[in-house]
Enzyme design. Structure first.
Site, mmCIF file in Angstrom:
data_model
loop_
_atom_site.group_PDB
_atom_site.id
_atom_site.type_symbol
_atom_site.label_atom_id
_atom_site.label_comp_id
_atom_site.label_asym_id
_atom_site.label_seq_id
_atom_site.Cartn_x
_atom_site.Cartn_y
_atom_site.Cartn_z
ATOM 1 N N LYS A 1 0.807 -1.214 0.000
ATOM 2 C CA LYS A 1 0.000 0.000 0.000
ATOM 3 C C LYS A 1 0.842 1.267 0.000
ATOM 4 O O LYS A 1 0.489 2.261 -0.642
ATOM 5 C CB LYS A 1 -0.941 -0.007 1.205
ATOM 6 N N GLY B 1 -8.953 -6.919 3.149
ATOM 7 C CA GLY B 1 -10.002 -7.557 3.920
ATOM 8 C C GLY B 1 -10.104 -7.098 5.353
ATOM 9 O O GLY B 1 -10.721 -7.762 6.184
ATOM 10 N N GLY B 2 -9.476 -5.946 5.674
ATOM 11 C CA GLY B 2 -9.549 -5.437 7.035
ATOM 12 C C GLY B 2 -8.584 -6.094 8.001
ATOM 13 O O GLY B 2 -8.530 -5.731 9.174
ATOM 14 N N ARG C 1 -7.317 -7.915 -8.888
ATOM 15 C CA ARG C 1 -8.049 -9.171 -9.071
ATOM 16 C C ARG C 1 -9.531 -8.867 -9.203
ATOM 17 O O ARG C 1 -9.949 -7.718 -9.104
ATOM 18 C CB ARG C 1 -7.820 -10.078 -7.869
#
Length: 660
Positions: free
Chosen positions: A116, A164-165, A297
């Protein structure tokens, strides 16, 4: 087009890819672990290859086994689905080295967006707005804590890898930073093998809006508009929709232009999603959105985009990967109507969305779409399948589409009320409550909505007297109306001059229920409930209620809520209830990741005792009351549901651990 592809995934996404491949005449090869030997995706595929034991590290994350399976079966390409190896550039290189095609972006594109912090630096250079924060290389706590103070609290600690957290913690105060950082790092390491983090400003009323992009190998890139994924719990999406409510033409243009620019900056090919965080504190404005990350994706929520654009994104993936150009130009892609996707999970919303396991003894989806809507059920399970502790506990995705948002939302609520699942705790009642929430219905949604309204959204629903009576009727063995045409058979519940009442007992949670079931002369069954339910009114039944019988239990469905009653075994030993007294048991299978207390320690109610890692998440197990520890589990221990984690000295209770 490919003649045969291998799908390096499981569950509903594997079934989804198989469906499109079959439409295109492409043969499919499934892979499966021990736990998935009899799964739906294995049954649907043309061929299937066993790749190892149930843990993902020994099966679905073994790129060498997956490539070997593709070569052995003659597959030309590998579709990664999402999760697992879908965003692993080393796996892409491995696929290419074997002479196979990876159905997705290049390894270089994945690497560019894989971390990130690096991705955000790249986006800044490309002119894409980026959320304020620290995206540097230094990982020392003193540096990160200092940067957090510079940014200003509250801040968000985020894992550099994955999504996904997982590995994400909101921090309100400097005193909480150290503990939150340690927790985020442990979770990130377990989920992604990388414990490095970044620190960002936490936006006060954030909306999570993402743009679907698609590129080919000829330099073309388009967007397929936006999705709103702001309805989240534990930083994971629950209900997604397209288009985003309240979206303005100015913001849509700015956001979609930025998304296409981001894809072009890395020469992107295939399906991808550019995720933005939007400050909705003053409405949606074109200068109040920032790049968060790119998912290189297909997304879990891709069906809502397909519904509003009339596309098949998996077909696009196969065509682009096989060397074709994008099926449509930007001017040919238009929005039509509104779509919602609700993720149906095996989890207990009343206990902080604690993941659940169990066998799906009863599984029934709506037979048809609600009036004025279209509907899709995306699932990888059938009745009788088990929810395993090894994988994500999602059971299905309910997707509805209608002419506008109010009509689509009404269809969503209707469809949720018709779903019946028994054998595992599920979140359908929570989803229905969220869909009916006034703020959500008005489109006034942000990522904090569920947390703010959580008590109301997760309130335990008390079964109606009619539901209790229905369960008692089912437990009594009386069943439904007699099916024989013989008039004497209808008198099976009668003796001379009077009806014979059957007495039955049930439990709903900790509540003991007693009832009397008898048959009326007209063939109806009558149920009278003892305390604590209303004994004054008897309940008559002619039609069979919506319910499911499964070993030792009966589940009665009222709308989207399933009320589960235990049917006591009269032969069970009375002292079984006392087993485990003075102990704290595991609420689910998992790994004891960290132990914070020791034998002999005096602890107080609410004190963290250990951390259990399960379903790829960390759960803190706290003391349910004051006490002294007699025994405690060891770090690294793999435990099953109900395993004793802690024994207390001089304690009369035997609670199950509450995880947070």
């Amino acid at each position: 087009m490919f003649a045969k592809i291998l799908i390096a995934n499981r569950g509903e996404i594997a079934c989804r890819v198989i469906r499109t491949a079959r439409k295109l005449g492409v043969h499919t090869v499934a892979v499966y672990s021990d736990a998935d030997a009899k799964s739906l995706h294995v049954e649907l595929a043309d061929e299937a290859v066993h790749i190892g034991p149930s843990p993902v590290g020994e099966s679905y994350l073994r790129g060498d086994k997956i490539v070997a399976a593709a070569l052995a079966t003659g597959a030309q390409a590998i579709h990664p689905g999402y999760g697992f190896l879908s965003e692993n550039p080393d796996f892409v290189d491995q696929v290419a080295a074997a002479g196979l095609v990876f159905i997705g972006p290049s390894a270089a594109s994945i690497r560019a967006m894989g971390l990130k912090d690096a991705a955000k630096r790249l986006m800044e250079k490309a002119g894409v707005p980026v959320v304020p924060g620290y995206h540097g290389e230094a990982q020392e706590i003193v540096v990160l804590a200092s940067k957090a103070r510079e940014i200003g609290y509250p801040v968000l600690i985020k894992a550099r890898a994955g999504g996904g957290g997982k590995g994400m913690r909101r921090v309100e105060h400097p005193d909480e930073f150290s503990e939150a950082l340690s927790s985020a790092r442990r979770e990130a390491k377990a989920a992604f093998g990388d414990d490095r983090v970044l620190v960002e400003k936490y936006v006060d009323k954030p909306r999570h809006i993402e743009v679907q992009v698609f590129g080919d190998n000829f330099g073309n890139a388009v967007h397929l508009y936006e999705r709103d994924c702001s309805a989240q719990r534990r930083h994971q999406k629950v209900i997604e929709e397209a288009p985003a409510p309240g979206m303005t033409p100015a913001l849509r243009k700015a956001m979609t232009d930025a998304a296409v620019k981001a894809a072009q900056a890395i020469n992107y090919s295939g399906a991808g999603t550019i995720e933005f965080i939007v400050d909705a504190s003053q409405g949606l404005k074109a200068d109040r959105f920032w790049f968060m990350e790119m998912n290189t994706r297909l997304q879990v929520e891709h069906p809502v985009t397909e519904m509003v654009t009339g596309t098949d994104l998996v077909e696009w993936q196969l065509r682009v990967a096989s060397g074709e150009k994008l099926p449509k130009t930007q001017s040919e892609i238009a929005l039509s109507g509104h779509a919602f996707e609700a993720r149906i999970y095996a989890e207990d919303a009343t206990k902080g969305f604690l993941p659940a396991t169990g066998t799906l003894h009863h599984l029934k989806f709506p037979d048809a779409a609600p009036e004025g809507a279209t509907m899709r059920i995306e699932t990888g399970v059938r009745a009788g399948d088990a929810i395993s502790p090894y994988y994500d506990p999602m059971i299905a995705k309910l997707v509805v589409h209608a002419k506008d948002r109010p009509a689509a939302l009404e269809a969503l609520g209707t469809a949720l009320s018709q779903i019946e699942i028994a054998g595992s705790t599920v979140n359908t009642a929570f989803l229905a409550a969220l869909a009916a929430d006034p703020d959500f219905a008005a489109g006034d949604v942000d990522t904090g909505l569920i947390a703010r309204h959580q008590p109301a959204l997760t309130e335990v629903a008390r079964p109606s007297d009619e539901a209790v009576a229905a369960a008692a009727l089912a437990a009594s063995g009386a069943g439904a109306l007699p099916s024989s045409s013989d008039p004497w058979s209808s008198l099976a519940g009668y003796a001379h001059f009077h009806s014979v009442a059957r007495r039955t007992r049930l439990k709903f949670g900790e509540i003991d229920i007693a009832a009397r079931v008898s048959m009326r002369p007209d063939g109806r069954f009558q149920v009278a409930l003892d305390e604590p339910y209303d004994n004054a009114n008897a309940h008559d039944f002619r039609a069979t209620p919506r319910l499911a019988r499964w070993p030792g239990h009966i589940t009665v469905f009222e709308g989207a809520v399933g009320h589960t009653f235990a049917v006591p075994d009269p032969l069970a030993r009375a002292d079984e209830a006392a087993a485990g007294a003075g102990s704290l048991r595991a609420p689910m299978p998992g790994l004891v990741k960290l132990v914070r207390a020791a034998k002999g320690d005096a602890v107080i109610k609410g004190q963290p005792l250990l951390i259990l890692e399960a379903m790829k998440m960390e759960h803190t197990i706290a003391a349910p009351h004051d006490g002294v520890i007699a025994e405690i589990a060891t770090e690294g221990a793999q435990v099953t549901d109900g395993t004793v984690l802690v024994r207390f000295v001089e304690d009369q209770s035997a609670p199950t651990a509450a995880a947070s």
